[in-house]
Scaffold this active site. Structure first.
Site, PDB file in Angstrom:
ATOM      1  N   GLY A 187      -3.863  -2.643  81.830  1.00 33.29           N
ATOM      2  CA  GLY A 187      -3.918  -3.890  81.363  1.00 33.29           C
ATOM      3  C   GLY A 187      -5.230  -4.634  82.050  1.00 33.29           C
TER       4      GLY A 187
ATOM      5  CD  GLU B 132      -8.819 -13.533  74.082  1.00 33.04           C
ATOM      6  OE1 GLU B 132      -8.038 -13.879  73.212  1.00 33.04           O
ATOM      7  OE2 GLU B 132      -9.719 -13.656  74.246  1.00 33.04           O
TER       8      GLU B 132
HETATM    9  N1  COS Z   1     -20.662  -8.213  80.652  1.00 30.44           N
HETATM   10  C1  COS Z   1     -21.491  -7.317  80.736  1.00 30.44           C
HETATM   11  N2  COS Z   1     -21.240  -6.263  81.743  1.00 30.44           N
HETATM   12  C2  COS Z   1     -20.290  -6.255  82.363  1.00 30.44           C
HETATM   13  C3  COS Z   1     -19.376  -7.657  82.467  1.00 30.44           C
HETATM   14  C4  COS Z   1     -19.759  -8.505  81.409  1.00 30.44           C
HETATM   15  N3  COS Z   1     -19.148  -9.729  81.581  1.00 30.44           N
HETATM   16  N4  COS Z   1     -18.488  -7.539  83.415  1.00 30.44           N
HETATM   17  C5  COS Z   1     -18.721  -6.259  83.942  1.00 30.44           C
HETATM   18  N5  COS Z   1     -19.803  -5.546  83.373  1.00 30.44           N
HETATM   19  C6  COS Z   1     -20.241  -4.477  83.817  1.00 30.44           C
HETATM   20  C7  COS Z   1     -20.774  -4.105  85.394  1.00 30.44           C
HETATM   21  O1  COS Z   1     -21.991  -4.730  85.439  1.00 30.44           O
HETATM   22  C8  COS Z   1     -20.743  -2.883  85.689  1.00 30.44           C
HETATM   23  O2  COS Z   1     -21.998  -2.209  85.013  1.00 30.44           O
HETATM   24  P1  COS Z   1     -22.483  -0.622  85.496  1.00 30.44           P
HETATM   25  O3  COS Z   1     -21.299   0.272  85.187  1.00 30.44           O
HETATM   26  O4  COS Z   1     -23.555  -0.831  84.941  1.00 30.44           O
HETATM   27  O5  COS Z   1     -22.554  -0.765  87.150  1.00 30.44           O
HETATM   28  C9  COS Z   1     -19.276  -2.240  84.791  1.00 30.44           C
HETATM   29  O6  COS Z   1     -19.410  -3.523  83.781  1.00 30.44           O
HETATM   30  C10 COS Z   1     -18.251  -2.162  85.255  1.00 30.44           C
HETATM   31  O7  COS Z   1     -17.801  -3.411  85.990  1.00 30.44           O
HETATM   32  P2  COS Z   1     -16.695  -3.735  87.104  1.00 30.44           P
HETATM   33  O8  COS Z   1     -17.100  -2.626  88.322  1.00 30.44           O
HETATM   34  O9  COS Z   1     -16.740  -5.264  87.378  1.00 30.44           O
HETATM   35  O10 COS Z   1     -15.615  -3.197  86.164  1.00 30.44           O
HETATM   36  P3  COS Z   1     -13.986  -3.075  86.780  1.00 30.44           P
HETATM   37  O11 COS Z   1     -13.487  -1.845  86.485  1.00 30.44           O
HETATM   38  O12 COS Z   1     -13.834  -3.656  88.233  1.00 30.44           O
HETATM   39  O13 COS Z   1     -13.200  -4.278  85.792  1.00 30.44           O
HETATM   40  C11 COS Z   1     -12.582  -6.632  85.328  1.00 30.44           C
HETATM   41  C12 COS Z   1     -13.807  -5.687  85.847  1.00 30.44           C
HETATM   42  C13 COS Z   1     -11.514  -6.682  86.055  1.00 30.44           C
HETATM   43  C14 COS Z   1     -13.413  -8.068  85.275  1.00 30.44           C
HETATM   44  C15 COS Z   1     -12.421  -6.197  83.811  1.00 30.44           C
HETATM   45  O14 COS Z   1     -11.652  -4.934  83.752  1.00 30.44           O
HETATM   46  C16 COS Z   1     -11.501  -7.043  83.109  1.00 30.44           C
HETATM   47  O15 COS Z   1     -11.936  -8.017  82.525  1.00 30.44           O
HETATM   48  N6  COS Z   1     -10.292  -7.070  83.115  1.00 30.44           N
HETATM   49  C17 COS Z   1      -9.174  -7.774  82.203  1.00 30.44           C
HETATM   50  C18 COS Z   1      -9.320  -7.349  80.898  1.00 30.44           C
HETATM   51  C19 COS Z   1      -8.666  -8.250  79.867  1.00 30.44           C
HETATM   52  O16 COS Z   1      -8.847  -9.503  79.937  1.00 30.44           O
HETATM   53  N7  COS Z   1      -7.593  -7.688  79.353  1.00 30.44           N
HETATM   54  C20 COS Z   1      -6.861  -8.449  78.239  1.00 30.44           C
HETATM   55  C21 COS Z   1      -7.305  -7.917  76.918  1.00 30.44           C
HETATM   56  S1  COS Z   1      -7.120  -9.157  75.606  1.00 30.44           S
HETATM   57  S2  COS Z   1      -5.312  -9.065  75.135  1.00 30.44           S
END
Ligand code: COS
Length: 409
Positions: free
Chosen positions: A141, A372
């Site tokens: 999720g 979301e």
């Molecule tokens: N735009 C572009 N790149 C992004 C970004 C963004 N907004 N956010 C993160 N990244 C990139 C990071 O820079 C990182 O890049 P590198 O691999 O080159 O270093 C990579 O993506 C991984 O980022 P991060 O380590 O922050 O990832 P995590 O696995 O820790 O996850 C969260 C980050 C928790 C913010 C993300 O998984 C998330 O948004 N989860 C919620 C999902 C969601 O909203 N679900 C509902 C679905 S809709 S019903």
């Protein structure tokens, strides 16, 4: 309109085109959404007739570029429609705006040719057609990188296997936007995104039974050896995670807009009730205990609107908006929940009755804090961004150790 000394213009007014669309969406909500929201939610089903009318009224698919048959409108304009429809019913607003979420990854990552092949036929016919954003899984999720759905290249095709859940408009969808791992060992860097037409061996599984937003439908979508041509890959293999994050940066402003609509509706229903409900010889709105609460509710709705439109404006101007979109989403969703709760309280016993609008607002608002990206995830995104920005920030305050600036830890 005002300009500061650097020539930057601060303009809080909407353009004529924006205002017209906003007015049209508000009128649509007043005529077609609000009067039917209660009755239709009892069916706990997709409000097909209303969504079809919204499609015919030009309130859907606003973000699809003109080259692919869409109107190519701004994110700000999308938020205006979502605020207006959210004011009428958050569930219907979700059903109406769901294509924004499903198609944004394609607008970001697909070629014009792919958009013309897969999206144009869905947005130019007489009947409204739907996409469904398939990211979430039972065990993935908030943690997107944990996705277990697999896509394996086989000649000129990919074969997809996996089960998605909470997919909005899943049962209605003609096209699924599916996030799947092409290289699981690379975790988030191994995720890719595919367009999967319904005809390609997909099955609808369990339909989720929800507390609120009953005028929208979420389901499992099952992919069992779903074969798609290789041109269904959006962008390159491994770009899925970043496309998902960029999508959510934009679409969270849309959820904030629905939340703003709910927050404002709660203000308006509470104020109307407080004007007509008399106790102790006067309208209850004359008691400061009520009017102060209504003032706080009004401020929350107004702040939500400003945060939402600013997040959309940043995106429309090609500026990073991840932090501001997260601000807008969690603030507006919390505002919607708080305002709905206050509205119930101001209406007292009537607030708890299903014949009155407040209890539905409360049930509907709760989901805004969850879908979301939960509000905790939004705070994570915003908190990380603020901490990053602060590293190079000079606040003018310097702690001294032995006469020297202390290093930031
Ligand atoms: N735009 C572009 N790149 C992004 C970004 C963004 N907004 N956010 C993160 N990244 C990139 C990071 O820079 C990182 O890049 P590198 O691999 O080159 O270093 C990579 O993506 C991984 O980022 P991060 O380590 O922050 O990832 P995590 O696995 O820790 O996850 C969260 C980050 C928790 C913010 C993300 O998984 C998330 O948004 N989860 C919620 C999902 C969601 O909203 N679900 C509902 C679905 S809709 S019903």
């Amino acid at each position: 309109m005002t300009a500061d000394q650097s020539g930057l213009v601060m303009d809080f007014s909407l353009s004529e085109k924006e205002q017209k669309l906003y007015d049209r969406a508000k009128q649509f909500a007043l005529e077609h959404i609000t009067p039917r929201a209660h009755e239709l939610e009892k069916r706990n089903d997709f409000p097909k007739e209303v969504v079809q009318k919204a499609y015919e009224a030009g309130l859907m698919n606003l973000h699809i570029p003109q080259e692919a048959g869409g109107p190519g409108l701004s994110l700000l304009m999308e938020t205006l429609v979502s605020e207006a429809t959210g004011y009428g019913c958050a569930g219907m607003a979700t059903s109406i705006m769901c294509n924004n979420l499903a198609f944004t990854p394609l607008v970001i990552g697909a070629t014009t040719e792919q958009l013309k092949t897969y999206i144009e036929p869905l947005i130019t016919g007489k009947e409204a057609k739907f996409g469904s954003f398939c990211l979430t899984e039972r065990k993935a999720g908030s943690d997107v990188a944990a996705i277990a759905t697999r896509a394996v290249r086989d000649g000129d095709e990919y074969v997809i296997n996996g089960v998605k859940c909470f997919a909005t408009n899943g049962p209605q969808a003609s096209l699924f936007t599916v996030f799947a791992s092409t290289q699981p060992e690379l975790k988030h860097k191994g995720l890719s995104v595919f367009m999967v037409p319904k005809s390609r061996a997909t099955k609808i599984g369990h339909i989720e039974n929800k507390m609120g937003q009953l005028n929208s439908v979420q389901s499992e979508v099952i992919f069992e050896d779903a074969r798609v041509p290789k041109d269904c890959l959006v962008g390159k293999e491994g770009e899925g995670f970043k496309i998902a994050m960029k999508t959510l940066d934009n679409t969270r402003a849309g959820i904030a807009a629905i939340a703003t609509g709910v927050a404002q509706r709660a203000v308006d229903e509470a104020a109307r009730f407080a004007n007509v409900r008399h106790q102790f010889g006067q309208a209850i709105g004359r008691f400061q205990g009520i009017s102060f609460t209504i003032a706080d509710m009004g401020a929350r709705a107004a702040a939500s609107r400003h945060l939402t439109r600013y997040a959309a404006w940043l995106a429309d101007n090609g500026l990073p908006n991840g932090k501001d979109s997260a601000f807008a989403k969690f603030f507006a969703a919390d505002a919607a929940m708080q305002n709905a709760t206050d509205c119930v309280q101001i209406m007292g016993g009537y607030g708890y009755l299903s014949e009155y609008p407040a209890e539905k607002l409360m049930r509907d608002a709760k989901l805004l804090q969850i879908y979301e990206g939960t509000n905790q995830i939004q705070r994570l995104v915003a908190g990380v961004a603020i901490l990053k920005e602060s590293v190079n920030l000079d606040t003018g305050f310097h702690v001294k150790y032995d006469g020297k600036d202390a290093p930031m830890l």
